[in-house]
Design an enzyme around this catalytic site. Structure first.
Site, mmCIF file in Angstrom:
data_model
loop_
_atom_site.group_PDB
_atom_site.id
_atom_site.type_symbol
_atom_site.label_atom_id
_atom_site.label_comp_id
_atom_site.label_asym_id
_atom_site.label_seq_id
_atom_site.Cartn_x
_atom_site.Cartn_y
_atom_site.Cartn_z
ATOM 1 N N GLU A 1 2.108 2.660 -2.705
ATOM 2 C CA GLU A 1 1.405 3.324 -1.498
ATOM 3 C C GLU A 1 1.185 4.792 -1.903
ATOM 4 O O GLU A 1 2.279 5.459 -2.324
ATOM 5 C CB GLU A 1 1.837 3.030 -0.302
ATOM 6 C CG GLU A 1 1.689 1.598 0.312
ATOM 7 C CD GLU A 1 2.505 1.318 1.482
ATOM 8 O OE1 GLU A 1 2.550 2.462 2.255
ATOM 9 O OE2 GLU A 1 2.301 0.147 1.967
ATOM 10 N N ASP B 1 4.352 -6.564 0.713
ATOM 11 C CA ASP B 1 5.797 -5.962 1.591
ATOM 12 C C ASP B 1 5.515 -6.330 2.913
ATOM 13 O O ASP B 1 6.416 -6.494 3.746
ATOM 14 C CB ASP B 1 6.203 -4.803 1.059
ATOM 15 C CG ASP B 1 5.296 -3.775 1.861
ATOM 16 O OD1 ASP B 1 4.130 -3.960 2.035
ATOM 17 O OD2 ASP B 1 5.413 -2.382 1.579
ATOM 18 N N SER B 2 4.369 -6.946 3.642
ATOM 19 C CA SER B 2 4.037 -7.152 4.937
ATOM 20 C C SER B 2 4.930 -8.454 5.100
ATOM 21 O O SER B 2 5.042 -9.064 6.309
ATOM 22 C CB SER B 2 2.539 -7.690 4.990
ATOM 23 O OG SER B 2 1.831 -8.512 3.996
ATOM 24 N N GLU C 1 -6.986 0.913 3.442
ATOM 25 C CA GLU C 1 -6.678 0.107 4.260
ATOM 26 C C GLU C 1 -6.935 1.116 5.658
ATOM 27 O O GLU C 1 -6.559 2.422 5.550
ATOM 28 C CB GLU C 1 -4.909 -0.186 4.627
ATOM 29 C CG GLU C 1 -4.571 -0.647 6.061
ATOM 30 C CD GLU C 1 -3.051 -1.387 5.670
ATOM 31 O OE1 GLU C 1 -2.647 -1.477 4.627
ATOM 32 O OE2 GLU C 1 -2.699 -1.936 6.628
ATOM 33 N N ASP D 1 3.992 -5.992 -4.236
ATOM 34 C CA ASP D 1 3.985 -4.559 -3.563
ATOM 35 C C ASP D 1 5.468 -4.010 -4.005
ATOM 36 O O ASP D 1 6.485 -4.689 -3.920
ATOM 37 C CB ASP D 1 4.033 -5.037 -2.156
ATOM 38 C CG ASP D 1 3.002 -4.309 -1.483
ATOM 39 O OD1 ASP D 1 2.224 -3.374 -2.072
ATOM 40 O OD2 ASP D 1 2.729 -4.662 -0.227
ATOM 41 N N LYS E 1 1.850 -2.888 -6.970
ATOM 42 C CA LYS E 1 0.985 -1.922 -5.917
ATOM 43 C C LYS E 1 2.052 -0.778 -5.161
ATOM 44 O O LYS E 1 2.997 -1.208 -4.983
ATOM 45 C CB LYS E 1 0.491 -2.668 -4.663
ATOM 46 C CG LYS E 1 -0.549 -1.956 -3.860
ATOM 47 C CD LYS E 1 -1.316 -2.681 -2.868
ATOM 48 C CE LYS E 1 -0.778 -3.458 -1.880
ATOM 49 N NZ LYS E 1 -0.066 -2.634 -0.869
HETATM 50 O O1 KIV Z 1 1.507 -5.851 2.249
HETATM 51 C C1 KIV Z 1 0.614 -6.153 2.483
HETATM 52 O O2 KIV Z 1 0.193 -7.216 3.027
HETATM 53 C C2 KIV Z 1 -0.475 -5.243 2.066
HETATM 54 C C3 KIV Z 1 -1.926 -5.598 2.382
HETATM 55 C C4 KIV Z 1 -2.314 -5.211 3.719
HETATM 56 C C5 KIV Z 1 -2.920 -4.778 1.306
HETATM 57 O O3 KIV Z 1 -0.309 -4.116 1.445
#
Ligand code: KIV
Length: 305
Positions: free
Chosen positions: A134, A63-64, A201, A102, A132
């Site tokens: 969190e 989600d980055s 992280e 994510d 993924k």
């Molecule tokens: O969203 C992302 O890029 C991440 C990584 C930093 C693990 O969750």
């Protein structure tokens, strides 16, 4: 637009011909063999293809992408539909790497049924192999339910960017004994819930090493030191496309900003000075048509005289 296959290009080994598909099962085997796992983020077809063909084990549509691709301030505003759009593009570029997606903020925190529906969309519509999520202990029931729906889940603890407002900024986590104990509990709970791997992280190296030794699931670190079973970096950090000073853990392996600037400026200069396109870069009429055209034009010129 021209599309040239990258694989098979001289000087660019076709890794897809050399390596097996990475699966959730192979992640665990790698941990047991102490073979480091590699993971990079990717958000589009071309980058995913290049990263896959560079033999990276895991590709995460993080989600980055909220910041790297869409220019948002943080990850909180990115939606399921925006994420899915990128997951589909990445899917088309990936053959061998394990593809993770994510779950964005709001897609799993509100209602477990929504969470399962959203995870299912990533698999069914996006082609993701793992989703993924969190959070630690508090997510274990949800993670079990998603796994029950036949969807492998990756955990993510420590500095969890979706909690930026609760953490009061992007701060290294697990720095006192209480926080270390909580992180250990989170890691063990997620391991018992059956996560396919665990992203760590922004935590001290010593804490990541303890977690890695304690859990059976492979740990993938980002700002968590070298003892993790694998390492992940955000692609845009790796190639200098993030427009700011990098975090302490980032190592830049290339300078795409410089490369793109140089290419764009060279193109601009060539167009302005009539150097581009050249005659070799232009299409031409067939000889017969050219001669016929000359005759027509000459006749028109003669009539005007
Ligand atoms: O969203 C992302 O890029 C991440 C990584 C930093 C693990 O969750």
């Amino acid at each position: 637009m021209s599309l040239t296959p990258i694989a098979g290009h001289p000087g660019f080994p076709d890794h897809n011909k050399l390596r097996d598909k990475i699966t959730v099962a192979s992640l665990r085997e790698r941990k047991l063999r102490h073979e480091p796992l590699t993971c990079l983020t990717a958000y589009d077809y071309a980058t995913a293809r290049v990263v896959d063909e560079a033999a990276i084990d895991m590709i995460l549509v993080g989600d980055s992408l909220a910041q790297t691709m869409l220019g948002y301030e943080n990850t909180l505003s990115v939606t399921m539909d925006e994420m899915l759009h990128h997951v589909r593009a990445v899917r088309r570029g990936v053959k061998s790497a394990l593809l993770l997606a994510d779950m964005p903020y709001g897609s799993y925190q509100v209602d477990p049924n929504d969470a399962i529906r959203n995870a299912t969309r990533f698999v069914k519509e996006g082609g993701a192999e793992v989703v993924k999520i969190e959070g630690g202990e508090k997510r274990t029931d949800l993670i079990r339910r998603i796994i029950d729906a036949e969807i492998p889940v990756a955990g993510h603890i420590g500095l969890t960017p979706q909690s930026v407002n609760v953490m009061g900024g992007y701060k290294v986590q697990g720095k006192d004994l209480g926080a270390i104990e909580q992180l250990m509990r989170d890691a063990v709970a997620l391991d018992h819930a059956g996560v396919a791997c665990l992203y760590l992280e922004g935590i001290p190296r010593e804490v990541a090493a303890m977690i890695t030794a304690e859990v059976g699931t492979p740990t993938i670190g980002i700002g968590a030191g070298p003892e993790c079973d694998g390492q992940v970096l955000v692609f845009h950090d790796v190639v200098n496309l993030t427009f700011g000073p990098p975090a302490k853990f980032v190592r830049r392996y290339g300078d795409a900003a410089a490369l793109i600037t140089q290419a764009a400026q060279a193109f601009r200069a060539d167009v302005k000075s009539h150097q581009y396109p050249s005659d070799e870069e232009s299409y031409h009429l067939p000889k017969g048509t050219k001669a016929a055209l000359e005759t027509v034009l000459e006749r028109k010129r003669a009539m005007r005289r």
